[in-house]
Design a protein around this motif. Sequence first.
Motif, PDB file in Angstrom:
ATOM      1  N   ASP A   5       1.096  -4.115   9.918  1.00 30.71           N
ATOM      2  CA  ASP A   5       0.126  -3.057  10.209  1.00 30.71           C
ATOM      3  C   ASP A   5      -0.244  -2.297   8.929  1.00 30.71           C
ATOM      4  OD1 ASP A   5      -0.427  -3.414  12.863  1.00 30.71           O
ATOM      5  OD2 ASP A   5       0.661  -1.640  13.571  1.00 30.71           O
ATOM      6  N   HIS A   6       0.735  -1.992   8.092  1.00 30.53           N
ATOM      7  CA  HIS A   6       0.432  -1.285   6.836  1.00 30.53           C
ATOM      8  C   HIS A   6      -0.599  -2.053   6.008  1.00 30.53           C
ATOM      9  CE1 HIS A   6       3.048   2.196   6.712  1.00 30.53           C
ATOM     10  NE2 HIS A   6       4.143   1.497   6.931  1.00 30.53           N
ATOM     11  N   LEU A   7      -0.525  -3.382   6.050  1.00 28.12           N
ATOM     12  CA  LEU A   7      -1.452  -4.199   5.248  1.00 28.12           C
ATOM     13  C   LEU A   7      -2.858  -4.175   5.834  1.00 28.12           C
ATOM     14  CD1 LEU A   7       0.888  -7.232   4.486  1.00 28.12           C
ATOM     15  CD2 LEU A   7       0.524  -5.151   3.143  1.00 28.12           C
TER      16      LEU A   7
ATOM     17  N   GLY B  61      10.269   4.944  12.508  1.00 29.34           N
ATOM     18  CA  GLY B  61       9.964   5.939  11.500  1.00 29.34           C
ATOM     19  C   GLY B  61       9.258   5.223  10.367  1.00 29.34           C
ATOM     20  N   CYS B  62       8.813   5.970   9.364  1.00 29.92           N
ATOM     21  CA  CYS B  62       8.058   5.353   8.272  1.00 29.92           C
ATOM     22  C   CYS B  62       8.278   6.171   7.011  1.00 29.92           C
ATOM     23  CB  CYS B  62       6.573   5.313   8.629  1.00 29.92           C
ATOM     24  SG  CYS B  62       5.551   4.533   7.366  1.00 29.92           S
ATOM     25  N   LEU B  63       8.529   5.487   5.887  1.00 27.51           N
ATOM     26  CA  LEU B  63       8.743   6.201   4.624  1.00 27.51           C
ATOM     27  C   LEU B  63       7.511   7.001   4.225  1.00 27.51           C
ATOM     28  CD1 LEU B  63      10.600   3.426   2.586  1.00 27.51           C
ATOM     29  CD2 LEU B  63      11.606   5.457   3.642  1.00 27.51           C
ATOM     30  N   SER B  64       6.343   6.599   4.714  1.00 27.86           N
ATOM     31  CA  SER B  64       5.104   7.311   4.372  1.00 27.86           C
ATOM     32  C   SER B  64       4.817   8.472   5.322  1.00 27.86           C
ATOM     33  CB  SER B  64       3.919   6.341   4.387  1.00 27.86           C
ATOM     34  OG  SER B  64       4.072   5.368   3.377  1.00 27.86           O
TER      35      SER B  64
ATOM     36  N   GLN C 279       5.916  -6.327  12.550  1.00 29.11           N
ATOM     37  CA  GLN C 279       4.661  -5.775  13.055  1.00 29.11           C
ATOM     38  C   GLN C 279       4.333  -4.456  12.360  1.00 29.11           C
ATOM     39  OE1 GLN C 279       4.253  -6.454  17.602  1.00 29.11           O
ATOM     40  NE2 GLN C 279       6.355  -7.064  17.110  1.00 29.11           N
ATOM     41  N   HIS C 280       5.359  -3.655  12.120  1.00 25.14           N
ATOM     42  CA  HIS C 280       5.154  -2.374  11.430  1.00 25.14           C
ATOM     43  C   HIS C 280       4.619  -2.610  10.002  1.00 25.14           C
ATOM     44  CE1 HIS C 280       6.563   1.897  10.524  1.00 25.14           C
ATOM     45  NE2 HIS C 280       6.313   1.412   9.332  1.00 25.14           N
ATOM     46  N   GLU C 281       5.246  -3.544   9.276  1.00 26.77           N
ATOM     47  CA  GLU C 281       4.832  -3.770   7.885  1.00 26.77           C
ATOM     48  C   GLU C 281       3.459  -4.443   7.817  1.00 26.77           C
ATOM     49  OE1 GLU C 281       6.419  -2.136   5.865  1.00 26.77           O
ATOM     50  OE2 GLU C 281       8.174  -1.825   7.129  1.00 26.77           O
TER      51      GLU C 281
ATOM     52  N   GLU D   7      14.030   3.917   8.551  1.00 18.81           N
ATOM     53  CA  GLU D   7      12.614   4.082   8.268  1.00 18.81           C
ATOM     54  C   GLU D   7      12.057   2.775   7.720  1.00 18.81           C
ATOM     55  OE1 GLU D   7      11.592   8.465   7.123  1.00 18.81           O
ATOM     56  OE2 GLU D   7      13.100   7.683   5.783  1.00 18.81           O
ATOM     57  N   GLU D   8      10.757   2.580   7.934  1.00 13.03           N
ATOM     58  CA  GLU D   8      10.150   1.311   7.566  1.00 13.03           C
ATOM     59  C   GLU D   8       8.976   1.553   6.644  1.00 13.03           C
ATOM     60  OE1 GLU D   8       9.255  -0.580  11.305  1.00 13.03           O
ATOM     61  OE2 GLU D   8      11.240  -0.057  12.009  1.00 13.03           O
TER      62      GLU D   8
ATOM     63  N   PRO E 168       0.816  -1.228   0.000  1.00 11.35           N
ATOM     64  CA  PRO E 168       0.000   0.000   0.000  1.00 11.35           C
ATOM     65  C   PRO E 168       0.845   1.271   0.000  1.00 11.35           C
ATOM     66  CG  PRO E 168      -0.901  -1.594   1.549  1.00 11.35           C
ATOM     67  CD  PRO E 168       0.425  -2.140   1.088  1.00 11.35           C
ATOM     68  N   GLN E 169       2.074   1.172   0.506  1.00  5.35           N
ATOM     69  CA  GLN E 169       2.955   2.347   0.501  1.00  5.35           C
ATOM     70  C   GLN E 169       3.390   2.735  -0.907  1.00  5.35           C
ATOM     71  OE1 GLN E 169       5.737   0.758   3.758  1.00  5.35           O
ATOM     72  NE2 GLN E 169       5.747   2.963   4.064  1.00  5.35           N
ATOM     73  N   VAL E 170       3.245   1.816  -1.858  1.00  5.46           N
ATOM     74  CA  VAL E 170       3.527   2.160  -3.250  1.00  5.46           C
ATOM     75  C   VAL E 170       2.244   2.051  -4.083  1.00  5.46           C
ATOM     76  CG1 VAL E 170       6.008   1.768  -3.204  1.00  5.46           C
ATOM     77  CG2 VAL E 170       4.483  -0.175  -3.588  1.00  5.46           C
TER      78      VAL E 170
HETATM   79 NI    NI Z   1       5.991   2.328   7.424  1.00  3.39          NI
END
Ligand code: NI
Length: 182
Positions: free
Chosen positions: A147-149, A101-104, A143-145, A181-182, A53-55
């Motif tokens: 969560d994005h899903l 941190g997060c790239l988004s 867990q971070h990734e 960043e993640e 989803p980040q892309v």
């Molecule tokens: Ni992220």
Amino acid sequence: MAILKVARLGHPILRRVADPLPPEAIPTPETQRFIDDMIETMREHDGVGLAAPQVHVSRQIAVLEVQGSPRYPDLPAVPLTVLINPALTPLGDETVEEWEGCLSIPDLRGRVPRYRAVRLEALGRQGEPVELVVKEFFARVLQHECDHLKGRVYLDRMPDLGSLAHLREWTRYWLPGPEREE
Ligand code: NI
């Protein structure tokens, strides 16, 4: 391979639950090229993880990697991992709070509690079953990734926003190690 554009907080795709990828779609050239592009995009931005989803693709695909690097001597290495349709189960109740941190969400860092250990079940990039038990930093990135899903970002997981810091101030006052960043 191509470097993909990264969606920033506020883009609705980051808040959608991503669709599972049908297993028969995994070996297709389109999916394989997309996974390669995700890996290239993550590396280009010095990220340690990236979710589809980040892309701008609402599918349950994520990539993770932390390479041993002289630039980042303190980061524990995480092998290149491709996850499709992942499911996480916490192992125990113990949580650990650390910086994320997060790239988004550019230019911010915050302290986030995560389960210390999790069990991962997913499909790999050839559709093979993947089952892993991971701890500490690897578990945090997972867990971070994941969560994005599910349409979640790390800010949602912070019980207290008081630690939020812009990158420059974080580097000046709080830096525990390399930027990530993640
Ligand atoms: Ni992220």
